[in-house]
Each structure stands twice: as C-alpha cells, then as structure tokens.
Design a protein around this motif. Sequence first.
Motif, short mmCIF file in Angstrom:
data_model
loop_
_atom_site.label_atom_id
_atom_site.label_comp_id
_atom_site.label_asym_id
_atom_site.label_seq_id
_atom_site.Cartn_x
_atom_site.Cartn_y
_atom_site.Cartn_z
N UNK A 196 0.86 -1.17 0.00
CA UNK A 196 0.00 0.00 0.00
C UNK A 196 0.90 1.24 0.00
N UNK A 197 0.70 2.10 -0.99
CA UNK A 197 1.62 3.22 -1.16
C UNK A 197 1.55 4.25 -0.04
N UNK A 198 0.46 4.24 0.72
CA UNK A 198 0.36 5.20 1.82
C UNK A 198 1.24 4.79 2.99
N UNK A 218 2.73 13.75 8.35
CA UNK A 218 2.78 14.10 6.92
C UNK A 218 1.65 13.44 6.14
N UNK A 219 0.81 12.66 6.84
CA UNK A 219 -0.34 12.07 6.18
C UNK A 219 -0.12 10.63 5.73
#
Lengths: 391, 432
Positions: A187-189, A282-283
């Motif tokens: 997952x890129x997040x 940073x989310x």
Amino acid sequence: VATAVIQVHVEHLPARIRVAAGYAHAYVVLWRGTEPVARFDLPVVHGEVDPAAFARALFEEGRRNRHRWLVRDYLGPDPARSTGDVTVAICTHERPADLRRALAAVQRLDPAPFEVLVIDNAPRGTETRTVVAEFTGARYVCEPRPGLDCARNRALREARGDIVAFTDDDAAPEPSWAGALVRAFDDRRVWCATGLTLAYELETDAQEWFERYSSLSRGFRRRRFEGAHHDGLSVGAIGAGANMAVRRSVLAVLGGFDEALDAGTVTRSGGDHELFGRVLAAGYDIVYEPAAVSWHRHRRTWPELRDALRGYGTGVFALLTRRLVRDHEPAALLHGLRWFCRHHVATLWRALRGRSGTIPLDLICSEIAGCAAGPAAYARSARALRSGSPR
Amino acid sequence: MTPRVTIVIPTHNRRAVLERGLESIVAQSYPSSLIEVIVVADGCTDGTEHLTMPPLLQARMIAQPASGAAAARNAGAAVANGDLLLFLDDDVIAWPGLVEAHVHAHASMSPTALVVGYLSANPRNGDPLFRGALRGWWETMFDRMRQAGHRFTYADVLSGNCSIPTRLFQALNGFQEQLHCHEDYEFGLRVLKAGGTIAFAPAAGGSHEEFTDLRRSLRRKRDEGTADVWMARAHPDIWTALPLSRSPASRRSRLLRELALNRRSLGRLFDAAARLSVSLLARARLRVRWAVLRDNLLFYWYWCGVADALKGGSFESFREQVGPRSVRVCELPTVNLRQGLAAAMDELDRLDAPGVVLYYDAVYVGTIAPQPWAEPLRGRHLRHILSTTLHAPLAEALATAEAIAAPHPGLADTARLPVSVSGAASDDDARM
C-alpha cells in the motif's frame, strides 16, 4: 529465578512441555502456521509447564480468535504481490558477539534480502569489521559521527533497495521477518512498518523486569496507524526501532531521522518514535505487522537495565521537546504533562506503596530522572549537532 | 499497434503551470509524431491564448468564453485527430512514460476501456495538518484501485489523467456540460452502463501541485452536493451509491444536515464558529479534534450544496421522487462457498449475474446486491468482498456450518447408553 522461552506450534501440541532445570516460569510463544498468535506467561511445576494453566490459556486464546482463524483458513494466504527491493540494515556499536548472532539470523532470511548493510557507528577498533568479513554478502560501512540516528540516515543513503528494514545488533530476526515487513508496503500510503519483538532469553531478573515493564511486543493483531486520524504524538504503541522498516524516501521527503536524538547522543533514545510521529503527521500510514518476528536479547544486568530505562525517559522528553520547539506543536507540552502524570507519577505512587508486582523503586526513579533530563539533553544535542562537535 | 494520441488540456488562468506541463509532454517516451496536443483556454484573462507552444509539439490552442472544464474538454475532443483521447489537467507534470503507459494499457484491454492514470499531489496551501490530510486523501483514492480484486465504480474515474478511445468518447457524447463537478464520475457511469470497462494504469503517472486549502475544499464539497442531486435525478438507479442517500449516523450529523437544509441562518453561525475553531485547532496541532471538526464542516457544506440544488424544495419530497420507489424483487442466483474459494470464483464468472446470494451449504452468508454503478461482478472480486464487508458474516457462517455438519461422535454414543433408568429421567422432567 529465570524464565524459559519456549515456542509451541498449535499443529503439533505436545502432551507435556518439558522445561530444563532452574526455570520457575515459562514464556510460551504460540505459533499457528507461519504466524505467531499468542504469548503466555505460565508457571513451571515439576520440570514442565503447568498443563492446566497451559490448557486454560489455549482455550481462552482459541475462543478469542476462532472466527478470525476460520476465515483466514477459508480465504488462504493473501495473493502474492509485487513489492520493492529490501535492504536489511544493522546499525552497531561495539557489540561484536551480538552482531555475529544478528548476521547469522539475517543470512537465514527467506526470501533473501536485496542487500545487507552493517553500519559501524563511531568504532573504536576494527573488531566489527572483522566480524562482518566472516559473512559473505554483508557490506560494511563505517559512520564516524556518533549517534544511532546518524547511522540510520547513513543506511538510508547507502541503501539501494526501496525499503530499508532495520534490525538491532542485539536482535535476531526470524527467517520470514523481512518478507512480512515488506508486504505492508504494498500500500503506497504506508511509509513505515514495525514488527513483533519477543524476548530471546529471560535468564536474569533484569531481563524479566524489562520484559514485564517495558516489553517491546505490541501484541498479536495487525494494526494500521493512519496519519489522517492520528495525533502524531502517541507513538509508543506503534513499535520500536529494533524491528522496523521504512521507505527509503523518508530521507528525501521527510529529512530522515533526527540526528540530535537516540543512542550515542545525550538524548539516549527516541529517534525511532520521532520519525513515526513525523510520518503520521505528513499524512502517511504505519503498519504494525506481528508476523514480522524478531528476538531481542534484553540487557542482562540490573545497572544496564536501570540505565536503559533512564535513557528511555530522556528520549521521550527529548522528542517532545523537539516537537514543541522545532515543529512548533504546543500540543506536545500537553501530551508530555499528561503522559508524565498518568504513567510516571502513577507508577511511582504504586511503587512507593510497595504493592506486590509493582516495579522496583530504583527503576522508576531512574526513569523519572531521565525524563527530567530530556528537554535539556535535546537542547544540548541539537546545539552540538549544529556546531559539529562530538556529543 | 501505434495509435495517434490527442492530449486535451483544459485550462483557466494558469499560464505558468501550463507551460511546465507542456514541457513535460515534449519529454515523453512515446514518439512525438504520434502526439497531438490541444489546449483549450476556458475564459482565460492572463494571456494564455497567446502562449507560444513548445516548437517540438504538434499543438493547437482553442480559446472559448468561460463555460467550465467539461465543455472545454468536449470542445478539445471535437477537433481531435487521434485514435485515443488523453485528458490531462493543466497543472499535471507528466512522467516521461505517461503517454506510453496509457497506450500500453489500452493495447491489452477491450476497445471499450477507460484508463485512469496515477497523479501524485504536492499540497502547497493551507497549514501542515491540512496538507498532510490532503496528501493522505489523494493517495487513498489511488490505493483503492491498486488493491487486488478491486471492483471499479463510476467514482474511480478522474478526468485529470484519463484516456479513452476517441470513437467511444464520441459515441457517449462526451462529458455532461451542466455539471461543474463530478462530470468525470457521471461520464464513468455512462461508460459502465454502455458495457465499457474502467482500468487503472499506475505507470501512467504524473505529479501536480495542489493549491486547495480549507476554503476551497469546502466550496468543492458544496459543488459535490449540488452535483449529486443532479446525478440522482438523471440516474435514479445509483441512488444508494450517493452519499445523500445515507441517513445521518449520529445526532450531530442529523443536526448539521438540518442546519444546512432548513436553518441556514443558524448554519452560517455554526460555519463561522467552526472555521475559527478549525484554524485555532490547527495552530495548536490538535490533530484528532481538528480532523473531526473539519469533517463536520465538510459534511455541512455538502448538504448546503444539496439544498442549493433543491432550490427551496424539501429534501423529503425529493427523496420520494427520485429515491428507490419500490424495492424491486430481483431473483439473484446463489453460490455455495462450500466448494472452496477458487471454485466459487469460477462459478461467479460463469453466472455473469448482477448480484449473488452466498451460502455455505445451508447457512446464509450474505448478499452481494446489484450495483449498476460498478463494473460487472466477477470472481476476482470475491476474495476482497469476503475479507472486508462480508468478513464477520463469513466467520459466523463457517462456525455455524461446522457445528451443524459434524455432530460430535459422542452424541451418537449416548443414544446407546442405558438411559432406561427411568426414575432418573422422570426426576429430571419433574425438576424442569
């Protein structure tokens, strides 16, 4: 009296679990297939783990997880996914014997990592270099600036993999460790993943107390910490730097680890947690993946333990100082006060009353002394970092 | 196959970013002789029309009075010569392989596919909390599509970076020009209804500078509310997919909806107070409270948008008008999960049904209802559905089925026990 560390697989439950002489307790890690599912602290009677206590623990665990296991078995393992190349990095400082054990464990990793880096932090001699030379495929890098976070950032700069998995020199990961950590990055997040750290041995009182009071284990359920819903300050539950992996891009995008923090500087610890907080703010997300198991050898002697706890106290409050001063987060002040009252003052109060099972007074006092030193330590370390002098 | 690609870029007063975007198109790996660029200047007042195009590009500029991005895209598409239309936003800096990856994706798909590309966001405005949240929201949108077994829906279409065969675009009459927001969703819905497919090409990527701040995101949310009312009227069959069909979950959200729909003057008071608190919370970095209040504000503005579109009409009568009028009793086929996941997936493919009722032998697991707003239900979607929305019911069903199917051997044995000690039995009866 010591505690025996024992592993049991549900597929092959032994009728009786024998324990060598000299152990009064057992730290039983229960596996199901390739995943750890529970850990029990059980009494040892007549040279074996108390069968009734083990049966009760097994029943409770099975009842809690039965449904999850049924679905898992029905659906089978997650479909294989493409993941980036992983660099395994071991940051070390004058612990050649432990490093040998860590490197031996890293060599057993399956699948094998893309590369293995050993970052020798501010070495006094050449012993570490000699140990690394014993292992084929491990690359030796010397980072002369003292500080664990300097070594970690050096690892990020040297690494050629997209993901850098860190293990401590006093830890020995399971063969499936790196693979389990890397899967989280599909997952890129997810910019950071931590794993389950278990006790390698519990031979001394110091090791038992460390495991009881300051365990590195964060449970057996996978958790996801989402940057969008996290305060960015309560990061202790995420895990620890002894067993974590980060995207290499944390260096370019977030500036990497704060070199004013952690072992080798006067702040003593906190570098890992500080980065976790910044990743979340940073989310981005962090995953705690219990299938990524590593065995950590806790400090053996009482003075070492006291010193380690003091260091943890300093690190936490050094980190909060950075949040307040450098990141301009007033919430850090509130958080620090609340944490101090709820945890340290409460623990001290229990210890003072001398109830059985509470932490020995000298340990909590040493931790509180560490906390008090935190803010000044950060200021000193940051100043030294700016002026380039050794800390 | 080397199709000609027409890139359509609608733009509105963003000359500087547009120039950088055009540079990134010059640097594409796809042969530039096969790329045509059409920039549609929509009501520009900053001299965009007189921009000199990079000399290496076959590029054209169309200027039109301000009429919205949907109309601008249609105008660009109307004069396109390419086999493939690629829509890019004016702030997109394309990766060198963007066009090639779009072409490659279409080559392996049916001729009725719409391909969505990836865009990373670099938030520029607002406080750090807002920027972090925005980046997270943006990546979430794409990660959903990356998941194995994701079932694509109309809401996966993003007009900022998507491509479609020109013939299909023309057959569908392009974007709906009445919409100022979600015109891409609406177009995606018509693609799906026409039997087309939606795919995601992660390699067809680019980055864009995101200038949204809280004020802009609230305005955008209001537009979404308005657009959803339009969507509900035009496509009543997607009613349950629209956020406005969900009844408020908490007392607070019921109140906010009431403020937006019927008590706007009180609502304005809430809005002012909430905006002030949000900025204070952001300054104190109280992230969790900040996020809750921001979500409340967004929710409020969504419903303001709904109220705008209703033009004074009541929401209840609107719901009665376009909402699900009568629950259509639909015969759905059943699939027995007992046969194993792989076999059940194959059966789902063979059935080609809009929805399905799942059993594990005699035990009911759950229903996958027809979703006209999503791509057809296929076997590859099943694992993801079972491990998310149907996880809990599946667990219950598996445990129940196990208990029903395998009576413990001990039960059979008790039948043979000498229970004819009648006194004991009657004693039990008496006690009961």
